[in-house]
Motif scaffolding. Structure first.
Motif, PDB file in Angstrom:
ATOM      1  N   MET A   1      39.685  67.216  31.404  1.00  0.00           N
ATOM      2  CA  MET A   1      40.815  67.115  32.320  1.00  0.00           C
ATOM      3  C   MET A   1      40.696  65.868  33.194  1.00  0.00           C
ATOM      4  O   MET A   1      41.695  65.178  33.451  1.00  0.00           O
TER       5      MET A   1
ATOM      6  N   GLY B   1      43.285  71.661  39.585  1.00  0.00           N
ATOM      7  CA  GLY B   1      43.354  72.157  38.218  1.00  0.00           C
ATOM      8  C   GLY B   1      42.405  73.325  38.059  1.00  0.00           C
ATOM      9  O   GLY B   1      41.512  73.550  38.886  1.00  0.00           O
TER      10      GLY B   1
ATOM     11  N   ASP C   1      41.686  62.992  30.896  1.00  0.00           N
ATOM     12  CA  ASP C   1      43.124  62.935  30.639  1.00  0.00           C
ATOM     13  C   ASP C   1      43.876  62.338  31.826  1.00  0.00           C
ATOM     14  O   ASP C   1      44.857  61.598  31.633  1.00  0.00           O
ATOM     15  N   PHE C   2      43.430  62.636  33.016  1.00  0.00           N
ATOM     16  CA  PHE C   2      44.105  62.070  34.187  1.00  0.00           C
ATOM     17  C   PHE C   2      43.922  60.559  34.233  1.00  0.00           C
ATOM     18  O   PHE C   2      44.870  59.808  34.522  1.00  0.00           O
TER      19      PHE C   2
ATOM     20  N   ASP D   1      47.607  60.026  32.466  1.00  0.00           N
ATOM     21  CA  ASP D   1      48.517  60.399  33.540  1.00  0.00           C
ATOM     22  C   ASP D   1      49.310  59.179  33.997  1.00  0.00           C
ATOM     23  O   ASP D   1      48.713  58.134  34.320  1.00  0.00           O
TER      24      ASP D   1
ATOM     25  N   THR E   1      43.428  76.273  30.165  1.00  0.00           N
ATOM     26  CA  THR E   1      43.428  75.277  31.237  1.00  0.00           C
ATOM     27  C   THR E   1      44.809  75.151  31.847  1.00  0.00           C
ATOM     28  O   THR E   1      45.822  75.393  31.198  1.00  0.00           O
ATOM     29  N   GLN E   2      44.814  74.765  33.109  1.00  0.00           N
ATOM     30  CA  GLN E   2      46.037  74.426  33.833  1.00  0.00           C
ATOM     31  C   GLN E   2      45.830  73.050  34.446  1.00  0.00           C
ATOM     32  O   GLN E   2      44.920  72.849  35.249  1.00  0.00           O
ATOM     33  N   TYR E   3      46.693  72.102  34.049  1.00  0.00           N
ATOM     34  CA  TYR E   3      46.513  70.716  34.449  1.00  0.00           C
ATOM     35  C   TYR E   3      46.740  70.548  35.957  1.00  0.00           C
ATOM     36  O   TYR E   3      47.270  71.426  36.637  1.00  0.00           O
TER      37      TYR E   3
END
Length: 322
Positions: A122, A66, A125-126, A130, A83-85
């Protein structure tokens, strides 16, 4: 049949998004960051999780990448963070990096704390949202920061999760230790960013010294890695018998020399006489004797006395007048 053991690695790049960094980052990505990603994807030994588990085996990690781009606050930057997941597709991740447009701002300060908080969000969130999180076996978490500008001293205000309201760098370090995130720093050479450099000690659980890459391998950046044992190619390694660099002369390393004692006046006068070159001094006995020079000249004596009959003209005039 038991499934093969898994090893998942989460890695977030926290990159300063300024015009100054744009001219340096792509070269850094091709020479250093790609090597880091390749190293993380090499097979590792996975230890058994419990007593009834199978013995330790070798597994190829699934590296999920990420990225967080942070800049300045509005209006100096149109967007503070982007951001890029996570993705496990390395080619797709590289396309995202290459297509990013660096923003304006950040000449004096940058929102570095916002970027680090976005990386922590991030990771959260995972773990929380996810759908593949329950299938993974996360062994390592890495946050690699690429920076060149000092951060703002104020707390975080662009965060998404309320738990990070007002977070400062000390709070970020504490949260990274709780999550066991390995923090590595990639800093432009010649820049002093003490606030960020302090995270190498305060944010990492490991007490090992960071691995520093040689200057030949990374000319523009100081690379200090924690938790990534990147092998250094022989062409970049420093020679073992290289001479130590000579430190420049400064007032600190110049030792004063003792002043020599002055000799007594008589001894000093004798030394000065000895130092005078005796060019015209020679041995008199060794020189040839010149008779004309050695013997004194005699005065010339007239053998004929002046005659008495010769009278000078002045005497004749005196007789006539008499």
């Amino acid at each position: 049949m038991r499934p093969a053991p898994r090893c998942d690695i989460l890695c977030v790049l926290v990159v300063e998004s300024t015009q100054h960094m744009q001219s340096l980052f792509h070269g850094l990505y091709d020479t250093v960051i790609t090597r880091l990603i390749t190293q993380m994807r090499t097979p590792v030994i996975v230890e058994p999780a419990g007593k009834n588990s199978q013995a330790a085996t070798k597994a190829t990690p699934c590296v999920r990448l990420g990225v967080v781009f942070y800049g300045d606050y509005f209006p100096y930057s149109m967007q503070t963070c982007s951001t890029q997941y996570f993705t496990s597709n390395y080619r797709e991740f590289t396309k995202i990096i290459k297509a990013h447009r660096f923003c304006e701002g950040g000449q004096l300060r940058c929102a570095a704390t916002e970027g680090l908080v976005a990386a922590l969000e991030m990771f959260d969130d995972f773990a929380e949202f996810d759908p593949e999180a329950h299938l993974t076996n996360v062994q390592q978490r890495h946050a690699i920061m690429v920076t060149s500008t000092p951060p703002y001293a104020e707390g975080c205000r662009e965060n998404s999760h309320m738990r990070y309201d007002g977070f400062g760098l000390d709070d970020v370090a504490r949260r990274m230790r709780e999550m066991k995130v390995s923090f590595s720093l990639v800093k432009e050479r010649g820049k002093q960013i003490e606030q960020i450099e302090g995270l190498l000690k305060s944010a990492n659980v490991s007490t090992k010294a960071p691995l520093e890459l040689p200057k030949l391998m990374s000319p523009n950046f100081d690379v200090q890695l924690i938790g990534i044992d990147l092998p250094i190619p022989p062409e970049f390694a420093a020679p073992l018998n290289a001479p130590a660099p000579i430190a420049p002369a400064t007032l600190a390393n110049i030792q004063p020399q003792p002043v020599p004692a002055m000799p007594p006046p008589k001894q000093q006068q004798q030394q000065q006489q000895q130092l005078v070159p005796q060019k015209n001094k020679a041995d008199a006995a060794a020189l040839p004797i010149d008779v004309s020079v050695a013997m004194p000249k005699k005065a010339k004596v007239d053998s004929q006395p002046p005659s008495a009959g010769i009278v000078s003209p002045s005497s004749e005039e005196q007789l006539k007048t008499a």
